[in-house]
Design an enzyme around this catalytic site. Sequence first.
Site, PDB file in Angstrom:
ATOM      1  CB  VAL A  83      30.834 -27.267 -42.325  1.00 50.75           C
ATOM      2  CG1 VAL A  83      30.398 -27.648 -40.947  1.00 50.75           C
ATOM      3  CG2 VAL A  83      30.385 -27.962 -43.349  1.00 50.75           C
ATOM      4  CB  ALA A 118      31.677 -20.582 -42.078  1.00 48.36           C
ATOM      5  N   GLY A 119      29.254 -19.929 -39.894  1.00 50.30           N
ATOM      6  CA  GLY A 119      27.945 -18.826 -39.689  1.00 50.30           C
ATOM      7  C   GLY A 119      27.221 -18.611 -40.911  1.00 50.30           C
ATOM      8  CG  LEU A 120      28.668 -18.593 -44.470  1.00 51.77           C
ATOM      9  CD1 LEU A 120      29.490 -18.967 -45.758  1.00 51.77           C
ATOM     10  CD2 LEU A 120      28.230 -17.263 -44.554  1.00 51.77           C
ATOM     11  CB  SER A 140      26.313 -25.417 -43.082  1.00 51.48           C
ATOM     12  OG  SER A 140      26.458 -26.531 -43.337  1.00 51.48           O
ATOM     13  CB  SER A 141      23.498 -27.152 -39.124  1.00 51.11           C
ATOM     14  OG  SER A 141      22.774 -25.929 -38.574  1.00 51.11           O
ATOM     15  CB  ALA A 142      19.498 -23.859 -40.906  1.00 47.94           C
ATOM     16  CB  ALA A 143      21.263 -25.194 -45.907  1.00 52.16           C
ATOM     17  CG  ASP A 193      20.541 -19.759 -39.198  1.00 53.60           C
ATOM     18  OD1 ASP A 193      20.508 -18.572 -39.222  1.00 53.60           O
ATOM     19  OD2 ASP A 193      21.592 -20.477 -38.724  1.00 53.60           O
TER      20      ASP A 193
END
Length: 327
Positions: free
Chosen positions: A107, A109-111, A113-116, A157
């Site tokens: 979370v 971390a620029g990966l 997470s929120s969009a997924a 994202d």
Amino acid sequence: MAVEATAPGKAILFGEHSVVYRGPAIVLAIDKRARVVAERTDDDKIFFDALDLGFSGFFDGETYYAVNGEPWRGRRLLAFMVAARKTMEHLDTESGLNITIRSDIPVAAGLGSSAAVSVATVAAVGGALDGDLSQEDICSLAYEGEKVVHGTPSGVDNNISTYGGVLRYERGRELERFELEGELLFVIGNTLRRRSTKKLVDRVGRLMEREPELVDGIIDSIVRTSENGLEALKEANLNRIGDLMNVNHGLLSALGVSISRLDLMVHASRGSGAYGAKLTGAGGGGCMIALTDGENTGRIQKAIYRCRGEPHVVNISYEGVNTRRLD
């Protein structure tokens, strides 16, 4: 009836910050996924179980009531509540919902997470309400949730989480999706330091105002690196991809968005056999990414650990959002 949906996270391989001004960003879906289970209920409340993040609670109208954890944590669920309600509006249906969120995407971390989670929420809610949502529907409805988190997000994202694969994103142009020949293996290192994308974008903007000619030249170089990087990906030229990752990291460092821990992890990964390594995302914390082969993966993981980072071995995921009914 409960419906489960999963969606992948993402990593930016080339084009951070330059994409704000011009040129492409090259984005990969990664095989770290968010999982959401939705089930219809007889009331009009939307209950969220996010206990792996340390909290749960429900929305009655727009008001959040905590069951576990502090009430302020409800702000982190607001985007997903909006995604769920927009999905019900799209289907012209009203219902209560039980929604369970689990994720192996780090979370903040620029990966992605929120969009997924937003994408998986829309897909799971749509399935639970017997809706027939297309991927395009899922993507656009998830974007409504992303607006709560990011204001006016680029749309990268939610697109990468919906469709998977490799995307070329450039403002004013249609997204392009690619499938590459062969497999690419990466190690992502999480600094475990949260950062604000907006503050970092603003920092580069202020530097551009002070030194426009110099920064404009750096942006041009990142644009060329991104374009060459996509060519190298299509060619599966690992050495060239690695070289361009290294160059891209140096240019981002010149913009002032790297930090010492990111630099340590990047150089330790290169010294442990990575083809190349760079920060991924806005910088200022968050994550770095290293391109590796099977032989050196363990060494790179250990190098990241020694730098007090958290390593994650990932592949490109060509599987976007998917759903299934649970018995």
